[in-house]
Design an enzyme around this catalytic site. Sequence first.
Site, short mmCIF file in Angstrom:
data_model
loop_
_atom_site.label_atom_id
_atom_site.label_comp_id
_atom_site.label_asym_id
_atom_site.label_seq_id
_atom_site.Cartn_x
_atom_site.Cartn_y
_atom_site.Cartn_z
N SER A 30 -48.48 42.03 -108.61
CA SER A 30 -47.22 42.14 -107.90
C SER A 30 -47.13 41.09 -106.81
CB SER A 30 -47.04 43.56 -107.37
OG SER A 30 -45.68 43.92 -107.35
N LYS A 82 -22.74 51.64 -95.63
CA LYS A 82 -23.59 51.47 -94.45
C LYS A 82 -24.70 52.50 -94.36
CE LYS A 82 -24.77 49.26 -90.76
NZ LYS A 82 -25.37 47.93 -90.90
#
Length: 222
Positions: A30, A82
């Site tokens: 990764s 948001k």
Amino acid sequence: MTGGERLHDAIEQFASKKPVVVTMGDMGASAAYMLSVPAQHIVALPSTLTGSIGVILQRPDVSPLLGRVGIDVAAITSGAMKDQTDPTSHLTPEGRTMLQGLVNDLFDQFVGMVSKGRHLPEDKVRSLADGRAYTGRQAIGLGLIDELGDEDAARLWLRKQLKIGNAQYPVMPLLTETSRHWYDLPHRRAILEGVFGAGIMEKMDRQLAISSLDGAVAILQP
């Protein structure tokens, strides 16, 4: 992801001027693989876990639990998206689509780094990049690494590139004594490993590393 990108770019810049070889231990997957791909040569052990090309953005939703204990959180936002990273708010279908778009774009960046660094077609990288890890023995056949071996094999490759034969050259440690965790000095770590075992200390190292991350991450989940 951003920290991995910055380190990747720094290694890439260095590799444009000097030969760089990577040697992997038990894991180079990764984000660790992201840091490896700018090198001209990657060495891994047959059992090394590498690859795991992908991005994960974890977004817990604790709003049902809060409701069961009688807590209501009212989010006053400037826009519908948001609060979609707030674990106390319910994830809407539109919010999921927005967050998936972020992950997809970050994933595209990761794929581009691997394609460029390993000189592989992007479509081939994508075919390998479903997040899975590969052993070193699998990875060499897929073009993700260059050689099976240990640090000695990596040093031998570097000696050949630098044409230094049997001459001695210094090896500088990446971490200084002062930059380690308080428990990681040799005498302290030996005592703690004697009491708790080496496995517990390794888990502590891993958890501290994960807990310091923020936002979308590229990391092989244990």
